[in-house]
Design a protein around this motif. Sequence first.
Motif, PDB file in Angstrom:
ATOM      1  N   TYR A   1      43.541  43.963  45.283  1.00 51.17           N
ATOM      2  CA  TYR A   1      43.026  43.119  46.361  1.00 51.17           C
ATOM      3  C   TYR A   1      42.915  43.909  47.672  1.00 51.17           C
ATOM      4  N   MET A   2      43.919  44.765  47.914  1.00 47.08           N
ATOM      5  CA  MET A   2      43.916  45.558  49.142  1.00 47.08           C
ATOM      6  C   MET A   2      44.229  47.019  48.804  1.00 47.08           C
ATOM      7  N   PRO A   3      43.202  47.780  48.439  1.00 44.47           N
ATOM      8  CA  PRO A   3      43.437  49.173  48.004  1.00 44.47           C
ATOM      9  C   PRO A   3      44.093  50.045  49.079  1.00 44.47           C
ATOM     10  N   TRP A   4      43.975  49.648  50.345  1.00 47.39           N
ATOM     11  CA  TRP A   4      44.517  50.482  51.419  1.00 47.39           C
ATOM     12  C   TRP A   4      46.044  50.575  51.372  1.00 47.39           C
TER      13      TRP A   4
ATOM     14  N   ALA B   1      51.781  49.586  45.605  1.00 46.20           N
ATOM     15  CA  ALA B   1      50.990  48.675  46.450  1.00 46.20           C
ATOM     16  C   ALA B   1      51.491  47.229  46.340  1.00 46.20           C
ATOM     17  N   PHE B   2      52.731  47.058  45.924  1.00 46.73           N
ATOM     18  CA  PHE B   2      53.348  45.731  45.786  1.00 46.73           C
ATOM     19  C   PHE B   2      52.525  44.783  44.907  1.00 46.73           C
ATOM     20  N   GLY B   3      51.812  45.346  43.932  1.00 47.57           N
ATOM     21  CA  GLY B   3      50.996  44.510  43.042  1.00 47.57           C
ATOM     22  C   GLY B   3      49.747  43.964  43.712  1.00 47.57           C
ATOM     23  N   LEU B   4      49.433  44.482  44.911  1.00 42.76           N
ATOM     24  CA  LEU B   4      48.260  43.978  45.642  1.00 42.76           C
ATOM     25  C   LEU B   4      47.143  45.026  45.724  1.00 42.76           C
ATOM     26  N   GLY B   5      47.311  46.097  44.969  1.00 41.13           N
ATOM     27  CA  GLY B   5      46.374  47.221  45.039  1.00 41.13           C
ATOM     28  C   GLY B   5      44.934  46.858  44.745  1.00 41.13           C
TER      29      GLY B   5
ATOM     30  N   PHE C   1      56.135  37.807  56.840  1.00 43.20           N
ATOM     31  CA  PHE C   1      55.318  36.659  57.250  1.00 43.20           C
ATOM     32  C   PHE C   1      54.161  36.503  56.274  1.00 43.20           C
ATOM     33  N   GLY C   2      53.865  35.266  55.899  1.00 41.29           N
ATOM     34  CA  GLY C   2      52.603  34.975  55.230  1.00 41.29           C
ATOM     35  C   GLY C   2      52.614  34.927  53.717  1.00 41.29           C
ATOM     36  N   ARG C   3      51.388  35.048  53.186  1.00 42.56           N
ATOM     37  CA  ARG C   3      51.145  34.793  51.765  1.00 42.56           C
ATOM     38  C   ARG C   3      51.769  35.807  50.827  1.00 42.56           C
ATOM     39  N   TRP C   4      51.969  37.027  51.289  1.00 49.74           N
ATOM     40  CA  TRP C   4      52.310  38.091  50.346  1.00 49.74           C
ATOM     41  C   TRP C   4      53.804  38.327  50.172  1.00 49.74           C
ATOM     42  N   CYS C   5      54.618  37.536  50.866  1.00 47.48           N
ATOM     43  CA  CYS C   5      56.068  37.774  50.812  1.00 47.48           C
ATOM     44  C   CYS C   5      56.599  37.728  49.369  1.00 47.48           C
TER      45      CYS C   5
END
Lengths: 149, 243
Positions: free
Chosen positions: B143-146, B137-141, B122-126
């Motif tokens: 933006y979202m280090p968690w 981190a799916f290339g989102l590390g 669901f949403g923006r990160w699909c």
Amino acid sequence: MNEFVVALGWFGLFAPVALGAIGSAWGCALGGSAAIGAMLDSEGGYGRFIGVSLMPSSQVIYGIVIMFSLQQTTVDAANGAALFGIGVLSGFTMLFTGIRQGEVLASAIHASKAKPEIFGISLAPAAVLEGFSVFALVFALVLAGSIPS
Amino acid sequence: MSRPHQYISLVTSLPHLGKLFSVKDVPISGFRLRQRIAGMLEPEHARLLREVVEVTAWAGVAKYDEDIEIIRRANQVIGELKDYPDLQHLVGARMETRTLIAALRRRRDGQETAGDISTWGFGRWCGQIKANWSDPAFGLGHYMPWIGEAHRLMQAGDHIGVERLFLTQVFRQLDHYLTLHEFDFEAVGIYVLRWVIVERWSRYNEDDARDRLKSLLDAALQGPEGPHEHVAKGLFSADSLAS
């Protein structure tokens, strides 16, 4: 034209009481709603919640004081505009500070329920708003002294 | 009592929840919370809140067999929340966080690609998840280090750590929106969502886990309806707020 200015004068004479009463009613209702809610979740200290929720009632008292200070033996074309200006503007001050004081008191009651030690300091914003009402009262009294009778 | 004043009373009547992980018991029981909210919330708001809780809390989504059903339900709830954009964002953010956790679990379980992510994500990160499946981190590390931390904990088999991290993120999202609302429907909704998390965490202990495992095993041995009936009875199940 003179009748219109006289009418404005009477309008200005009662405005501080009317607008102050609206501000006080609104503010006390906001603060009182918060106090009632807080009492549902508290084992004691109800008096202090109700006590602070009544703080906005001072605005209508200031309004009454301003009305008496503006009251002249006769309202006529010479003093009508002055009564209108001082009365309406001080009345709006009482209205606005009363409502806003109710809002910050509701927030203060809500916050101090979670953290009782901040009860005193959380009333500081409401006290500052009270100060602004007092400014409006004092300078309305000062100006009332210079209205031609 | 007018609606703004009614909501001031309602919000101030709800006890402070405290910090996540620091409380052993919720400060107000589910029964009391339900009772208080049912008495003071507008009927339409009660319905919307029930839907928000259903789609965000685990107990609510557990009754769905397919991810796509949950996604469809979330989109429906977001549509119904058109007058409350912050609650829309919250539900969306919760679903996106859940998508990230699902992606981490799928990858841990050996799935080599994201596959048809539209059926479970669901949403923006699909798109980002699909394109960066092999990245921890799916290339989102940045933006979202968690996410990287969750990946590490998951690889180490630290399920409690992952849960803790996940709940911390959700709690942060709720805290962010709580700063924008004090005495309105959104504030009540955010309170309930925070309560659900605190209550969920407070139930995590060894004895409860053992009892829960036992009840699930009993239910599974009795037949297929058992476990579903058990988990679907959440805090704001349809009959609870109406009462």
